[in-house]
Every structure is written in structure tokens, then in C-alpha cells.
Design an enzyme around this catalytic site. Sequence first.
Site, PDB file in Angstrom:
ATOM      1  N   LYS A  52      74.916  12.788 -14.150  1.00  0.00           N
ATOM      2  CA  LYS A  52      75.268  13.452 -12.885  1.00  0.00           C
ATOM      3  C   LYS A  52      74.490  12.829 -11.726  1.00  0.00           C
ATOM      4  O   LYS A  52      75.032  12.607 -10.641  1.00  0.00           O
ATOM      5  CB  LYS A  52      75.004  14.966 -12.995  1.00  0.00           C
ATOM      6  CG  LYS A  52      76.059  15.676 -13.830  1.00  0.00           C
ATOM      7  CD  LYS A  52      75.671  17.074 -14.286  1.00  0.00           C
ATOM      8  CE  LYS A  52      76.722  17.598 -15.256  1.00  0.00           C
ATOM      9  NZ  LYS A  52      76.363  18.867 -15.907  1.00  0.00           N
ATOM     10  N   GLN A  96      72.064  23.439 -15.437  1.00  0.00           N
ATOM     11  CA  GLN A  96      72.619  22.925 -16.688  1.00  0.00           C
ATOM     12  C   GLN A  96      72.500  23.979 -17.797  1.00  0.00           C
ATOM     13  O   GLN A  96      71.433  24.549 -18.010  1.00  0.00           O
ATOM     14  CB  GLN A  96      71.862  21.633 -17.077  1.00  0.00           C
ATOM     15  CG  GLN A  96      72.427  20.911 -18.280  1.00  0.00           C
ATOM     16  CD  GLN A  96      73.804  20.295 -18.040  1.00  0.00           C
ATOM     17  OE1 GLN A  96      74.154  19.927 -16.919  1.00  0.00           O
ATOM     18  NE2 GLN A  96      74.607  20.208 -19.080  1.00  0.00           N
ATOM     19  N   ASP A 119      80.084  24.455 -10.100  1.00  0.00           N
ATOM     20  CA  ASP A 119      80.659  24.605 -11.448  1.00  0.00           C
ATOM     21  C   ASP A 119      81.847  25.570 -11.431  1.00  0.00           C
ATOM     22  O   ASP A 119      82.622  25.601 -12.376  1.00  0.00           O
ATOM     23  CB  ASP A 119      79.611  25.210 -12.398  1.00  0.00           C
ATOM     24  CG  ASP A 119      78.758  24.181 -13.121  1.00  0.00           C
ATOM     25  OD1 ASP A 119      79.314  23.137 -13.508  1.00  0.00           O
ATOM     26  OD2 ASP A 119      77.555  24.441 -13.318  1.00  0.00           O
TER      27      ASP A 119
HETATM   28  N1  GUN Z   1      76.687  22.366 -20.035  1.00  0.00           N
HETATM   29  C1  GUN Z   1      77.761  21.764 -20.627  1.00  0.00           C
HETATM   30  N2  GUN Z   1      78.765  21.612 -19.739  1.00  0.00           N
HETATM   31  C2  GUN Z   1      78.325  22.131 -18.567  1.00  0.00           C
HETATM   32  C3  GUN Z   1      78.907  22.238 -17.270  1.00  0.00           C
HETATM   33  O1  GUN Z   1      80.053  21.868 -17.021  1.00  0.00           O
HETATM   34  N3  GUN Z   1      78.125  22.816 -16.319  1.00  0.00           N
HETATM   35  C4  GUN Z   1      76.874  23.257 -16.574  1.00  0.00           C
HETATM   36  N4  GUN Z   1      76.191  23.820 -15.583  1.00  0.00           N
HETATM   37  N5  GUN Z   1      76.295  23.163 -17.764  1.00  0.00           N
HETATM   38  C5  GUN Z   1      77.022  22.599 -18.749  1.00  0.00           C
END
Ligand code: GUN
Length: 285
Positions: A52, A96, A119
Site C-alpha cells: 500500500k 489493517q 475501506d
Molecule cells: N486485511 C485484509 N484485507 C483488508 C482490507 O481490505 N482492509 C483492511 N483494513 N484490512 C485488511
Amino acid sequence: MSNLIDGKAIAARVKEEVAREAAELAQRGIRAGLAVVIVGDDPASRIYVNNKKKACEACNIRSYEYALPESTSEEDLLALVEKLNADPAVSGILVQLPLPRQISEQKVIAAISPEKDVDAFHAVNVGKIMIGDFDFLPCTPAGCLELIDSTGVSVEGKRCVVIGRSNIVGKPMAMLLLHRNGTVTICHSKTRGLREICREADILVAAVGKPKFVTADMVKEGAVVIDVGMNRLENGKLCGDVDFDAVREVAGWITPVPGGVGPMTIAMLMRNTLSAAKLQNRVQA
Ligand code: GUN
């Protein structure tokens, strides 16, 4: 033999578009910024977070990483979220998941300002998606839709089957397909006659979390098959939810793993962060 849907190439195009728009925005004095919060040292989460950050760099988006120890209290994490909510340099906040046991994921998601919830996990954003009036789409389902669109196959009137009912993928995916006038069925671990239901699907989205769960006898000839699975096998290799080698003989279109949905999820996160910066600065979309 089916056509391959190249998620890596499509994601690269989306990121280029975001990079160009973010640079234009920066010229007007508005810098998009993403705060990424990671708690603990789960190796998979670490890889996602690094990816990211790299994508932010490529997209002219500032990134701010907060790496907190596994022992972090819920109170401390909520205090950080509040600080980021109030910080004008932060357009988007991503905490996350999963979080350590002592922290309620729901409480943390609820604390993120809906305007910065890139998200689209906050109940306000989930509700907005439900009524079809949204600022952000959840990244993985939005990426899947983009991949479906890339095939030129229209969703309207088609039979769509989503396997998996998670809040992150299955439920919002079904809603997006419904907004596109698909006829949508959601299947899950208690579904009876799964094979027969899947065989009806013109568009099949697999988000189960089990390697090679979708076999060739579950797929209609010519169907669009989107594989959201990212399963790590004992030999360290990444494997999707779809038995790729067998299903590609039947499907019309199929996404590979890796190189399908994965890169799209990050590209959509970049798009959402740019949208958040515009929203907060009252810039027309
Ligand atoms: N953990 C696995 N996929 C995601 C996601 O799309 N967003 C977040 N915040 N955590 C994750």
C-alpha cells in the site's frame, strides 16, 4: 480455453490515472494522504501494508505509517484514530485487519470518520452502498467489478453467484452486482446444492478462502470467473479459491492468482484516497 483477465495491467492503468489526478490536485495545493495503521507483526499484514505504501508513492499520494506493538490497548488505538480524524493532511485512514484480540475491530471501524473511511467498512458507508448513494466503494468488490467490466460482458440481467458472505467482500459484492441489475445469489458454507447453483452463473465470484474450492464441474461454459482467494499453500505458493487449470478450460473469462483481484484492491484504495481528498476539499469528483 478462456480469456485471461489481466488484473495487474488493469490496476496499473487505474494507478496511472490516479497519479495524474493526484498531481493535478497537488498543483492546486491539495495533497492526498493515506494513514496506514498496523498493529503487531503479522507477516501477511506487513506485506499488504508495504504494498500500500509503494502504491501511494507511485500515485503521488503521501503515506503515513503507524506501526504499533501487538500489546497496544484499544484505548490507545482509538486515540490514534481520533488524532488522524482531526489531521487535515490525512485524507484516508486504513487500519489493517485483523487486529489483536484485546481490540474490538468494530469499535475501531466505528471510530474512523466516514469521510476518511477509504475501506468503506464504517456502518454509514455500508448503509450508503445499500441505498446506492455512496462516496466510496469497498476496495475488493470495486476491483472485481472493474475486472468484470474489462471483459465487455454486461452484468444487466445476468445470473451472478457470489460464494462467500463476508462484510468485506461477499455482501458488498452482491450489492454492487445488484445495482448493475444482475440477478444475484449469495452462497455460503450452509448452502445446499452449491454445484447446481454455481453452474447457473454467467458471472461467478469466489470469495471462500479455500484453495481450489471451485472445480470445473461447478462452472457454466463461457462464464466470467472472478477469484478473490489468496491462500498460502504449504509449499509457500499463492493459490486462489478456483481450480485455475481445470476451470480455465470451461470459463469464458478468468482471473489468475496472483495477478488478478489482488492488484486491483490496492488500485481501488488509491482511487478511494483521491476521492476522499476531493470530498474533504469540496473538489468536484
Ligand atoms: N486485511 C485484509 N484485507 C483488508 C482490507 O481490505 N482492509 C483492511 N483494513 N484490512 C485488511
